[in-house]
Design a protein around this motif. Structure first.
Motif, PDB file in Angstrom:
ATOM      1  N   GLY A   1       0.744  -1.104  -0.064  1.00  0.00           N
ATOM      2  CA  GLY A   1       0.035   0.000  -0.039  1.00  0.00           C
ATOM      3  C   GLY A   1       0.724   1.174   0.085  1.00  0.00           C
ATOM      4  O   GLY A   1       0.407   2.223  -0.631  1.00  0.00           O
ATOM      5  N   ARG A   2       1.813   1.247   0.846  1.00  0.00           N
ATOM      6  CA  ARG A   2       2.792   2.529   0.973  1.00  0.00           C
ATOM      7  C   ARG A   2       3.702   2.753  -0.286  1.00  0.00           C
ATOM      8  O   ARG A   2       4.151   3.646  -0.343  1.00  0.00           O
ATOM      9  CB  ARG A   2       3.361   2.575   2.282  1.00  0.00           C
ATOM     10  CG  ARG A   2       4.104   3.877   2.773  1.00  0.00           C
ATOM     11  CD  ARG A   2       4.775   3.623   3.970  1.00  0.00           C
ATOM     12  NE  ARG A   2       3.762   3.223   5.156  1.00  0.00           N
ATOM     13  CZ  ARG A   2       4.013   2.897   6.126  1.00  0.00           C
ATOM     14  NH1 ARG A   2       5.291   2.589   6.690  1.00  0.00           N
ATOM     15  NH2 ARG A   2       3.268   2.670   7.261  1.00  0.00           N
ATOM     16  N   HIS A   3       4.233   1.582  -0.672  1.00  0.00           N
ATOM     17  CA  HIS A   3       5.252   1.422  -1.677  1.00  0.00           C
ATOM     18  C   HIS A   3       4.974   1.147  -3.175  1.00  0.00           C
ATOM     19  O   HIS A   3       5.887   0.566  -3.870  1.00  0.00           O
ATOM     20  CB  HIS A   3       6.517   0.785  -1.178  1.00  0.00           C
ATOM     21  CG  HIS A   3       6.920   1.429   0.445  1.00  0.00           C
ATOM     22  ND1 HIS A   3       7.805   2.459   0.237  1.00  0.00           N
ATOM     23  CD2 HIS A   3       6.780   1.019   1.457  1.00  0.00           C
ATOM     24  CE1 HIS A   3       8.000   2.762   1.674  1.00  0.00           C
ATOM     25  NE2 HIS A   3       7.267   1.921   2.370  1.00  0.00           N
ATOM     26  N   ASP A   4       3.572   1.428  -3.480  1.00  0.00           N
ATOM     27  CA  ASP A   4       3.412   1.041  -4.724  1.00  0.00           C
ATOM     28  C   ASP A   4       3.984   1.993  -5.773  1.00  0.00           C
ATOM     29  O   ASP A   4       3.971   3.267  -5.705  1.00  0.00           O
ATOM     30  CB  ASP A   4       1.801   1.101  -4.903  1.00  0.00           C
ATOM     31  CG  ASP A   4       1.266   0.822  -6.279  1.00  0.00           C
ATOM     32  OD1 ASP A   4       1.335  -0.296  -6.850  1.00  0.00           O
ATOM     33  OD2 ASP A   4       0.727   1.938  -6.936  1.00  0.00           O
ATOM     34  N   GLY A   5       4.437   1.532  -7.055  1.00  0.00           N
ATOM     35  CA  GLY A   5       5.218   2.131  -7.887  1.00  0.00           C
ATOM     36  C   GLY A   5       4.246   3.379  -8.758  1.00  0.00           C
ATOM     37  O   GLY A   5       4.649   4.296  -8.971  1.00  0.00           O
ATOM     38  N   LYS A   6       3.060   2.932  -9.002  1.00  0.00           N
ATOM     39  CA  LYS A   6       2.144   3.720  -9.529  1.00  0.00           C
ATOM     40  C   LYS A   6       1.734   4.822  -8.917  1.00  0.00           C
ATOM     41  O   LYS A   6       1.616   6.253  -9.153  1.00  0.00           O
ATOM     42  CB  LYS A   6       0.888   3.090 -10.040  1.00  0.00           C
ATOM     43  CG  LYS A   6       1.125   1.841 -10.981  1.00  0.00           C
ATOM     44  CD  LYS A   6      -0.281   1.302 -11.288  1.00  0.00           C
ATOM     45  CE  LYS A   6      -0.387   0.251 -12.494  1.00  0.00           C
ATOM     46  NZ  LYS A   6       0.435  -1.034 -11.836  1.00  0.00           N
TER      47      LYS A   6
END
Length: 426
Positions: free
Chosen positions: A400-405
């Motif tokens: 949730g916190r480190h999503d590329g998009k």
């Protein structure tokens, strides 16, 4: 020939080539400032594309920004002899970096001056609206070149910092003064976690309204697809199926402090219960660490794998992933382990505690303390239910916190905001 076409041609003359983007469109699009009347030109500068978070982020952003609103050039130096190289991964994503061979991590006055001169000439040809720098050396030379060529906006990302644990106290003070001066001429300073923001401001780098937290973004999908329950690595390394297996991922460099892990293993009870460890990565300390493993009678249980392209498969076989660094920003290895459902054990340094809540999403120990690390290893390996609970709670945090998009959308909005405040000046 228009300006964009001319900058393309000039970039090819200057180095290896210019990037080609392949971006998806975000759900909510912020328009380019109307007074600009064209896509925003971004020059992204990073010291080298070695395996690690800064290079992954630079590639992700270069490839992912909406090409109808942004034109991005990725500029880089060359990796060290024992470093993993992400340039092939960049090309796979349609990014052809412009390479300045003199741009390197080590301090070299002549090479640094040559790199600065080449950046100045390149910026004059590309005419970027924004220069966005990543890592310390690129941040210094890139921002100086932007200043010398009157680039409208400059942004720098601290993926961590080299002001503690890397150099002597005297050299650290010199670099701190340089960062303070550069910050005064930087439109926005990006840090990866709240604790890193606090650290930067406490050191006098930037102003509160200038320093913004944008978490590291990664392509984590492959860690969700990894097959579970396979023992290919254990079989290849002749590790018994019932033996515990730990992993550590990163450069074999002093700041990563592998000796603390090795010494922790030596403190564990002797016998068949001592776990095996896979060391993934390479670097200047490889032979020194091999000798240390032998001197501690741990060589049969410590397996040096070098850089690997099948990290998701390796993670699926590990019981715990360990980070024992003396200084970190937001460690990619921990994020990837969390996304893969592997419990993480780390030293409590830098921005790690923004990523891991002790006893909830991972386990934290003080840095440089082999006994504390040994006790933590024993606790985790003795309690499979605890490991499962930590991993289950950590996975949604990483995803949730480190999503590329999400990173791409945040950065697009930042570029538009910065240029709007500049009045779209080009």
């Amino acid at each position: 020939m228009n300006a964009d076409a001319r900058s393309n041609a000039d970039a090819f003359r200057f180095g290896v080539g210019r990037m080609v983007t392949d971006a998806g469109k975000p759900a909510e699009v912020q328009a380019v400032p109307a007074c600009l009347g064209r896509p925003i030109r971004v020059a992204r500068v990073i010291t080298r594309l070695n395996v690690g978070g800064p290079a992954q982020q630079a590639i992700l952003l270069t490839a992912g920004l909406d090409r109808t609103r942004f034109r991005t050039t990725l500029i880089t130096g060359v990796v060290g002899r024992d470093e993993g190289d992400l340039a092939p991964a960049a090309r796979t994503r349609g990014v052809e970096p412009v390479v300045i061979p003199e741009l390197g991590r080590a301090i070299h006055p002549l090479h640094d001056l040559l790199a600065l001169g080449k950046l100045v000439r390149l910026f004059r040809r590309l005419q970027p609206d924004v220069v966005h720098t990543h890592t310390a050396k690129a941040g210094t030379l890139g921002r100086l070149a932007a200043r010398l060529t009157a680039v409208p906006a400059t942004i720098h990302t601290f993926h961590g910092h080299v002001l503690e644990g890397y150099f002597s106290p005297a050299m650290s003070q010199v670099f701190l003064r340089i960062e303070r001066v550069l910050a005064r001429r930087t439109d926005r300073i990006i840090v990866l976690s709240p604790r890193l923001r606090e650290a930067m401001l406490a050191m006098g780098i930037g102003r509160p309204e200038q320093v913004e937290v944008i978490p590291l973004g990664l392509d984590l999908d492959r860690f969700l697809r990894a097959a579970q329950g396979q023992d290919d690595l254990r079989a290849a390394l002749c590790i018994p199926p019932d033996a515990s297996l730990l992993g550590i991922v990163g450069r074999l460099a002093p700041i990563k402090d592998h000796p603390t892990l090795f010494q922790a293993l030596a403190h564990l009870d002797a016998g068949d219960q001592v776990p095996h460890v896979v060391v993934i990565g390479d670097g200047e300390r490889r032979e020194e660490l091999r000798r240390l493993a032998q001197s501690l009678d741990l060589a049969p249980r410590i397996h040096f794998l070098g850089w690997r392209n099948d990290l998701e498969a390796i993670l699926s076989e590990l019981d715990v992933v360990i980070c024992c660094s003396r200084n970190e920003g937001t460690p990619v290895a921990l994020i990837e382990a969390m996304a893969a459902g592997v419990p993480a054990l780390s030293t409590d340094v830098g921005g790690v505690s923004d990523l891991i809540v002790h006893g909830e999403t991972g386990w934290l120990v003080p840095p440089g303390d082999p006994l504390a690390l040994a006790r933590a290893i024993e606790v985790l390996l003795a309690d499979p239910a605890l490991r499962h609970r930590l991993a289950a709670a950590a996975r949604p945090v990483a995803l949730g916190r480190h999503d590329g998009k999400a990173l791409i959308h945040r950065m697009e909005a930042l570029y538009v905001t910065v240029m709007a405040r500049k009045g779209g000046r080009a």
